[in-house]
Design a protein around this motif. Structure first.
Motif, PDB file in Angstrom:
ATOM      1  N   ILE A 303       0.910  -1.190  -0.007  1.00 17.74           N
ATOM      2  CA  ILE A 303      -0.074  -0.109  -0.018  1.00 17.74           C
ATOM      3  C   ILE A 303       0.833   1.117  -0.012  1.00 17.74           C
ATOM      4  O   ILE A 303       0.672   2.287  -0.587  1.00 17.74           O
ATOM      5  CB  ILE A 303      -0.933  -0.070   1.172  1.00 17.74           C
ATOM      6  N   GLU A 304       1.812   1.391   0.782  1.00 20.37           N
ATOM      7  CA  GLU A 304       2.779   2.354   0.746  1.00 20.37           C
ATOM      8  C   GLU A 304       3.553   2.527  -0.340  1.00 20.37           C
ATOM      9  O   GLU A 304       3.566   3.528  -1.025  1.00 20.37           O
ATOM     10  CB  GLU A 304       3.958   2.025   1.893  1.00 20.37           C
ATOM     11  N   GLY A 305       3.836   1.454  -1.129  1.00 20.91           N
ATOM     12  CA  GLY A 305       4.685   1.411  -2.339  1.00 20.91           C
ATOM     13  C   GLY A 305       3.611   2.266  -3.652  1.00 20.91           C
ATOM     14  O   GLY A 305       3.884   2.695  -4.515  1.00 20.91           O
ATOM     15  N   ILE A 306       2.232   1.650  -3.370  1.00 21.21           N
ATOM     16  CA  ILE A 306       1.455   1.927  -4.375  1.00 21.21           C
ATOM     17  C   ILE A 306       0.939   3.708  -4.294  1.00 21.21           C
ATOM     18  O   ILE A 306       1.027   4.311  -5.295  1.00 21.21           O
ATOM     19  CB  ILE A 306      -0.185   1.267  -4.242  1.00 21.21           C
ATOM     20  N   ILE A 307       0.978   3.999  -2.887  1.00 20.90           N
ATOM     21  CA  ILE A 307       0.537   5.386  -2.767  1.00 20.90           C
ATOM     22  C   ILE A 307       1.682   6.248  -3.269  1.00 20.90           C
ATOM     23  O   ILE A 307       1.741   7.207  -3.806  1.00 20.90           O
ATOM     24  CB  ILE A 307       0.516   5.746  -1.078  1.00 20.90           C
ATOM     25  N   GLY A 308       3.134   5.952  -2.789  1.00 22.25           N
ATOM     26  CA  GLY A 308       4.377   6.551  -3.130  1.00 22.25           C
ATOM     27  C   GLY A 308       4.422   6.516  -4.831  1.00 22.25           C
ATOM     28  O   GLY A 308       4.909   7.412  -5.571  1.00 22.25           O
ATOM     29  N   VAL A 334      -7.374  -4.382  -0.537  1.00 25.79           N
ATOM     30  CA  VAL A 334      -6.528  -3.300  -1.204  1.00 25.79           C
ATOM     31  C   VAL A 334      -7.356  -1.863  -1.047  1.00 25.79           C
ATOM     32  O   VAL A 334      -6.688  -0.864  -0.897  1.00 25.79           O
ATOM     33  CB  VAL A 334      -5.944  -3.733  -2.389  1.00 25.79           C
ATOM     34  N   VAL A 335      -8.630  -2.020  -1.801  1.00 23.45           N
ATOM     35  CA  VAL A 335      -9.142  -0.634  -2.075  1.00 23.45           C
ATOM     36  C   VAL A 335      -9.472  -0.045  -0.742  1.00 23.45           C
ATOM     37  O   VAL A 335      -9.400   1.068  -0.626  1.00 23.45           O
ATOM     38  CB  VAL A 335     -10.363  -1.028  -3.105  1.00 23.45           C
ATOM     39  N   ASP A 336      -9.832  -0.825   0.122  1.00 27.68           N
ATOM     40  CA  ASP A 336     -10.049  -0.344   1.549  1.00 27.68           C
ATOM     41  C   ASP A 336      -9.027   0.268   2.334  1.00 27.68           C
ATOM     42  O   ASP A 336      -8.967   1.411   2.730  1.00 27.68           O
ATOM     43  CB  ASP A 336     -10.711  -1.512   2.466  1.00 27.68           C
ATOM     44  N   LYS A 337      -7.816  -0.375   1.892  1.00 23.30           N
ATOM     45  CA  LYS A 337      -6.715   0.290   2.617  1.00 23.30           C
ATOM     46  C   LYS A 337      -6.431   1.471   1.716  1.00 23.30           C
ATOM     47  O   LYS A 337      -5.592   2.495   2.514  1.00 23.30           O
ATOM     48  CB  LYS A 337      -5.733  -0.758   2.653  1.00 23.30           C
ATOM     49  N   LEU A 338      -6.319   1.548   0.509  1.00 25.49           N
ATOM     50  CA  LEU A 338      -6.124   2.682  -0.232  1.00 25.49           C
ATOM     51  C   LEU A 338      -6.989   3.939   0.222  1.00 25.49           C
ATOM     52  O   LEU A 338      -6.527   5.018   0.314  1.00 25.49           O
ATOM     53  CB  LEU A 338      -6.309   2.339  -1.920  1.00 25.49           C
ATOM     54  N   ARG A 339      -8.253   3.758   0.361  1.00 24.81           N
ATOM     55  CA  ARG A 339      -9.226   4.506   0.941  1.00 24.81           C
ATOM     56  C   ARG A 339      -8.786   5.145   2.174  1.00 24.81           C
ATOM     57  O   ARG A 339      -8.740   6.484   2.607  1.00 24.81           O
ATOM     58  CB  ARG A 339     -10.602   4.077   0.985  1.00 24.81           C
ATOM     59  N   ASP A 340      -8.459   4.403   3.052  1.00 28.87           N
ATOM     60  CA  ASP A 340      -7.848   4.966   4.326  1.00 28.87           C
ATOM     61  C   ASP A 340      -6.872   5.665   4.153  1.00 28.87           C
ATOM     62  O   ASP A 340      -6.359   6.550   4.969  1.00 28.87           O
ATOM     63  CB  ASP A 340      -7.556   3.637   5.375  1.00 28.87           C
ATOM     64  N   ARG A 341      -5.781   5.169   3.357  1.00 25.76           N
ATOM     65  CA  ARG A 341      -4.477   5.769   3.421  1.00 25.76           C
ATOM     66  C   ARG A 341      -4.460   7.166   2.803  1.00 25.76           C
ATOM     67  O   ARG A 341      -3.989   7.943   3.087  1.00 25.76           O
ATOM     68  CB  ARG A 341      -3.641   4.734   2.323  1.00 25.76           C
ATOM     69  N   ILE A 342      -5.367   7.286   1.545  1.00 23.37           N
ATOM     70  CA  ILE A 342      -5.200   8.471   0.904  1.00 23.37           C
ATOM     71  C   ILE A 342      -5.999   9.646   1.874  1.00 23.37           C
ATOM     72  O   ILE A 342      -5.740  10.801   1.455  1.00 23.37           O
ATOM     73  CB  ILE A 342      -5.803   8.702  -0.413  1.00 23.37           C
ATOM     74  N   ALA A 343      -6.681   9.202   2.773  1.00 20.84           N
ATOM     75  CA  ALA A 343      -7.447   9.998   3.814  1.00 20.84           C
ATOM     76  C   ALA A 343      -6.303  10.887   4.720  1.00 20.84           C
ATOM     77  O   ALA A 343      -6.557  11.981   5.076  1.00 20.84           O
ATOM     78  CB  ALA A 343      -8.347   9.349   4.718  1.00 20.84           C
ATOM     79  N   THR A 344      -5.187  10.256   4.646  1.00 19.23           N
ATOM     80  CA  THR A 344      -4.121  10.835   5.326  1.00 19.23           C
ATOM     81  C   THR A 344      -3.277  11.573   4.634  1.00 19.23           C
ATOM     82  O   THR A 344      -2.338  12.208   5.340  1.00 19.23           O
ATOM     83  CB  THR A 344      -3.461   9.671   6.279  1.00 19.23           C
ATOM     84  N   ILE A 345      -3.536  11.712   3.399  1.00 22.73           N
ATOM     85  CA  ILE A 345      -2.496  12.605   2.796  1.00 22.73           C
ATOM     86  C   ILE A 345      -2.743  13.790   2.746  1.00 22.73           C
ATOM     87  O   ILE A 345      -3.738  14.396   2.745  1.00 22.73           O
ATOM     88  CB  ILE A 345      -2.531  12.173   1.285  1.00 22.73           C
ATOM     89  N   ARG A 346      -1.650  14.724   3.181  1.00 22.35           N
ATOM     90  CA  ARG A 346      -1.764  16.194   3.311  1.00 22.35           C
ATOM     91  C   ARG A 346      -1.510  16.933   1.912  1.00 22.35           C
ATOM     92  O   ARG A 346      -0.445  16.713   1.467  1.00 22.35           O
ATOM     93  CB  ARG A 346      -0.836  16.833   4.247  1.00 22.35           C
ATOM     94  N   ILE A 347      -2.278  17.775   1.454  1.00 19.64           N
ATOM     95  CA  ILE A 347      -2.161  18.507   0.423  1.00 19.64           C
ATOM     96  C   ILE A 347      -2.288  20.067   0.676  1.00 19.64           C
ATOM     97  O   ILE A 347      -3.101  20.326   1.203  1.00 19.64           O
ATOM     98  CB  ILE A 347      -3.398  18.018  -0.796  1.00 19.64           C
ATOM     99  N   GLY A 348      -1.219  20.577   0.085  1.00 20.53           N
ATOM    100  CA  GLY A 348      -1.460  22.000   0.102  1.00 20.53           C
ATOM    101  C   GLY A 348      -0.095  22.848   0.201  1.00 20.53           C
ATOM    102  O   GLY A 348       0.664  22.423  -0.974  1.00 20.53           O
ATOM    103  N   ASN A 349       0.276  24.015   0.832  1.00 18.66           N
ATOM    104  CA  ASN A 349       1.497  24.777   0.457  1.00 18.66           C
ATOM    105  C   ASN A 349       2.685  23.743   0.344  1.00 18.66           C
ATOM    106  O   ASN A 349       3.063  23.189   1.159  1.00 18.66           O
ATOM    107  CB  ASN A 349       1.269  25.642   1.804  1.00 18.66           C
ATOM    108  N   PRO A 350       3.313  23.994  -0.829  1.00 21.22           N
ATOM    109  CA  PRO A 350       4.521  23.233  -0.937  1.00 21.22           C
ATOM    110  C   PRO A 350       5.464  23.648   0.109  1.00 21.22           C
ATOM    111  O   PRO A 350       6.351  22.915   0.043  1.00 21.22           O
ATOM    112  CB  PRO A 350       4.662  23.687  -2.574  1.00 21.22           C
ATOM    113  N   LEU A 351       5.392  24.729   0.551  1.00 21.36           N
ATOM    114  CA  LEU A 351       6.551  25.255   1.525  1.00 21.36           C
ATOM    115  C   LEU A 351       6.285  24.750   2.883  1.00 21.36           C
ATOM    116  O   LEU A 351       6.936  24.890   3.846  1.00 21.36           O
ATOM    117  CB  LEU A 351       6.910  26.788   1.591  1.00 21.36           C
TER     118      LEU A 351
END
Lengths: 505, 316
Positions: A303-308, A334-351
């Protein structure tokens, strides 16, 4: 289209058969307090000229274009637009440097200049990382931890080859080609410059580099480094501009070699343009990599490899694992885990040092990603995306994946170059292989399994230049990188990468 | 007499009063065919072109023979056959591929005289014997190369982090070859063997000026244990068939020997549509082909192999 059966599964149904299981609810748990990288010490000149023959020269074209920050829409600086006349001056400067000193210099002397470049990058990593994130939109933790250290490593690695070329080709004598025209993309501006310049210089060539028009800023810092380390004038020349500048450079009769990284469409045009010219060419083009996950894989690592694999650098990666092939028996898990994992991704200011996904590089690219993702939905696939708050200004696209994707769907075939993953299933290794290889591209692939024999069996049969087995998106200057089929030809990195910059007797 | 140009021989027509039966017996001539998928076939077009002997030697054929004029469809058929034959050819052990090439050398040795006569007929004359000998030597050279390529081209990369990373040389798939007009045998042998030694299969266009020697070479291939479809040889117009190869999406690479700038440019441009690996060369005099420092080597194999880099983590 909505309820078509895909791979024996009802695509319109919930991907999860155990949707009623306990879901992880993160709430605001991931709303980190911002940790902004300071930009107080960064001074960006209002205008940048062309770097030709060791001097900053105003363009003969008289034209300048803006580069804006994709995360704020603010103008960062303006850059000279090189026309054919400017390109000619740059090629002449490179030729003079090649003829007068660089082509004849002892390898051990060339090496020391290249080592100096590596050292200067290491010393300025922080500053370089900041301007790279400002100009390109990539998260600071990536430009700081990946782009800049890898760039320095590329110069350091290739410096060491400069006086050992006689060992690189089994005793065959290697000679430099002359002037190398190098055209690089916007996804890894500073790193791609390193991939191109380092081997060219190590092998004794001189360079005219054209950075992408949306990300020319860090190349100006690179030019300043060349001044600082006293690289002889004309050894590397930098001409900024868009497609027309690149075409003028590739066309120039004084160029001996063209190296291009970018889209397959443009790559084909350059290859056709060079027909009959005897110029050497290497191409590093698009990809639509399969990331294959078997039921016997270590799932959480996978899952980490897919996300990265797909969300690294906003998915602006030619080798991104954009097609996920999951063994059917573990699809729902896998799909369940992907849904959980992308919920933790932080998107925003590159700096912001917490940011995982930064800004989409340009409005044009955002429009393309949006269009293709919408087409995926129209093709009958089910979309999942994080419901995070996106900044009001700038170009943003949330991490997204599609389930129930058919092989013929546009999102399974076309390179999206954004944070969009297409999930498909397979039942046997043969089927996985068939689907993985069913593309005009062949840059990279991922295989996740705990069985060594199966992993090697797959690796031998996947038509791709880089196979990541139980890992993904790993890069190193000592490891050759490049594609099969329409992902281009030639390699960058390793002993094999030198081949594109020498003539062998 | 100019080498490489088929000269139409004036056939002496004799009156019935003058005609004499041949001394001994009437020889049985050969029907020249293309070699595709291990079989000798005519062109699907049903067309032929005529090739005349430049020098007369005591071969069975009449002075002028008909040779198949390969078509676009013949190219497509041959490419498909080569594509299907490639995985099994690469799947054999390198040792086995080497033995098959060595067997080819054995067969060529047995037909050394015939090959030489055929080249003389095609106009090679003074160089014919050394060309054949060199072709046999070169076959032995590549026979012994099949299981050395990996050792010379494989690398291991000391990548950062706990990874074991290695790069291997793999075949590209189907390679299209446009052999030089001269030397008709050595040019074909020298361009085909490194391609198949690297694990590719190929579709080669034979010398237009002396296709008969190429067909003779195919007869060696046919009796050499080489699996069907690994080497396919078409006869016809190089300019036409070379362009068809360049346009075919299943052809991964092209090796073109021609002095025509126009053809080279067209093949390179058409090849770009599918990002082909195209190498084009000026033709060389036979002495250069015979020179082992020029006409063979690792570089010849390297041109049509891909580097595949495999990463795997190391850990408990």
């Amino acid at each position: 289209m909505g309820n078509q059966i895909v791979n024996g599964r009802d695509a319109s149904a919930s991907p999860s058969k155990n949707a009623d299981r306990d879901r992880l609810e993160f709430g605001n748990a991931w709303a980190y307090a911002p940790s902004l990288e300071s930009t107080d010490h960064i001074r960006i000149p209002a205008r940048h000229e062309l770097f030709i023959g060791g001097k900053w020269q105003a363009p003969k074209s008289g034209v300048y274009f803006d580069s804006t920050s994709p995360s704020t829409d603010e103008k960062l600086s303006e850059f000279a637009e090189a026309n054919a006349e400017d390109v000619d001056l740059a090629v002449q400067a490179a030729r003079t440097a090649y003829d007068k000193y660089w082509g004849k210099m002892r390898g051990s002397e060339r090496a020391k200049y290249i080592f100096r470049i590596a050292r200067a990058i290491q010393e300025k990593t922080r500053e370089l990382a900041i301007i790279e994130s400002m100009d390109g939109g990539k998260p600071i933790k990536e430009s700081r931890d990946v782009d800049m250290p890898l760039s320095a490593a590329h110069y350091f690695y290739h410096a060491g080859w400069a006086d050992k070329l006689e060992y690189a080709f089994q005793g065959r004598k290697a000679r430099p080609l002359g002037v190398a025209a190098q055209i690089i993309p916007w996804n890894f501006p500073f790193l791609m410059a390193a991939w191109k310049i380092a081997p060219a210089l190590a092998c004794g060539n001189t360079v005219v580099l054209k950075p992408a028009e949306t990300t020319p800023l860090s190349a100006m810092w690179l030019a300043k480094i060349f001044e600082e380390i006293e690289l002889p004038p004309g050894v590397v020349n930098i001409v900024t501009g868009a497609g027309a500048t690149g075409e003028a450079l590739a066309r120039h009769p004084g160029v001996n070699k063209v190296a291009f990284t970018g889209s397959t469409d443009v790559g084909k045009k350059i290859q056709a343009l060079l027909a009959g010219t005897k110029k050497r060419l290497t191409l590093e083009l698009g990809g639509k990599a399969a990331n294959i996950i078997f039921a016997d894989a270590a799932i959480d690592q996978a899952i980490e490899g897919i996300i990265g694999g797909i969300y690294f650098n906003q998915g602006h990666v030619c080798c991104a694992g954009s097609r996920l092939l999951v063994e059917e028996s573990i699809h729902d898990l896998v799909v369940d885990k992907l849904r959980d994992r992308i919920a933790t991704i932080r998107i925003g200011n590159p700096l912001d040092k917490n940011t995982d996904i930064g800004a989409i590089n340009s409005r044009k690219q955002l429009d393309k990603i949006t269009r293709l993702a919408d087409a995926g939905e129209r093709d009958g696939a089910t979309r999942f995306a994080t419901k995070c708050d996106l900044p009001a200004k700038g170009n943003w696209f949330p991490p997204t994946f599609f389930t129930g994707v058919s092989q013929s769907s546009v999102i399974a075939r076309e390179e999206i170059f954004g944070p969009v993953l297409a999930v498909m299933t397979f039942r046997t290794p043969e089927e996985a292989l068939e689907k993985a290889n069913n593309t005009m591209y062949g840059l990279s692939a991922g295989v996740w399994t705990d069985k060594g024999a199966k992993s090697l069996w797959m690796s031998q049969r996947l038509n791709a230049g880089v196979i990541w087995s139980n890992t993904y998106n790993k890069f190193d200057p000592s490891a050759p990188f490049g594609g099969f089929k329409e992902s281009g030809f030639g390699r960058e990195g390793g002993r094999q990468g030198l081949r594109g910059y020498v003539e062998i007797d | 007499m100019e080498v490489g140009k088929a000269v139409k021989r004036v056939i002496d027509r004799v009156s019935a009063a003058e005609w004499q039966p041949p001394k001994g017996r009437l020889p049985v001539g050969k029907t020249y065919k293309m070699f595709v998928g291990g079989a000798f076939i005519r062109s699907e077009s049903g067309r032929t072109f005529q090739v005349s002997a430049i020098a007369d030697v005591s071969l069975a054929d009449p002075a002028t023979v008909n040779v198949p004029l390969g078509s676009r469809k013949d190219v497509r058929d041959a490419v498909l056959i080569a594509k299907n034959a490639q995985p099994a050819w690469w799947g054999r052990s390198a040792y086995n591929r080497g033995q098959i090439l060595y067997r080819l050398a054995e067969v060529m040795e047995a037909r050394r005289e015939e090959l030489t006569q055929s080249l003389v007929r095609g106009g090679a004359d003074k160089t014919a014997q050394s060309e054949v000998d060199s072709a046999i030597e070169r076959t032995v050279y590549y026979a012994g190369f099949c299981d050395k390529v990996a050792a010379l081209l494989t690398t291991q990369s000391p990548t950062g982090g706990p990874h074991f990373t290695f790069s291997v040389a793999e075949p590209m798939g189907v390679v299209g070859i446009v052999a030089p007009p001269q030397p008709a045998l050595l040019g074909l042998v020298s361009s085909v063997l490194p391609v198949i030694a690297g694990g590719n299969t190929c579709v080669a266009i034979a010398s237009e000026s002396d296709p008969r020697t190429s067909v003779l070479f195919c007869e060696c291939l046919a009796t050499s244990d080489l699996p069907a479809g690994v080497v396919n040889v078409l006869t016809g117009q190089a300019a036409d068939l070379g362009v068809q190869l360049a346009k075919h999406r299943d052809v991964a690479g092209i090796d073109l020997w021609s002095d025509s700038n126009e053809l080279r440019m067209q093949v390179e441009r058409d090849g770009a549509e599918s990002v082909k690996r195209v190498t084009t060369h000026d033709t060389m005099p036979t002495e250069r082909w015979i020179d082992s420092a020029v006409g063979q080597g690792l570089g010849w194999v390297e041109r049509f192999v891909e580097t595949k880099t495999v990463w795997h983590p190391v850990g408990l």
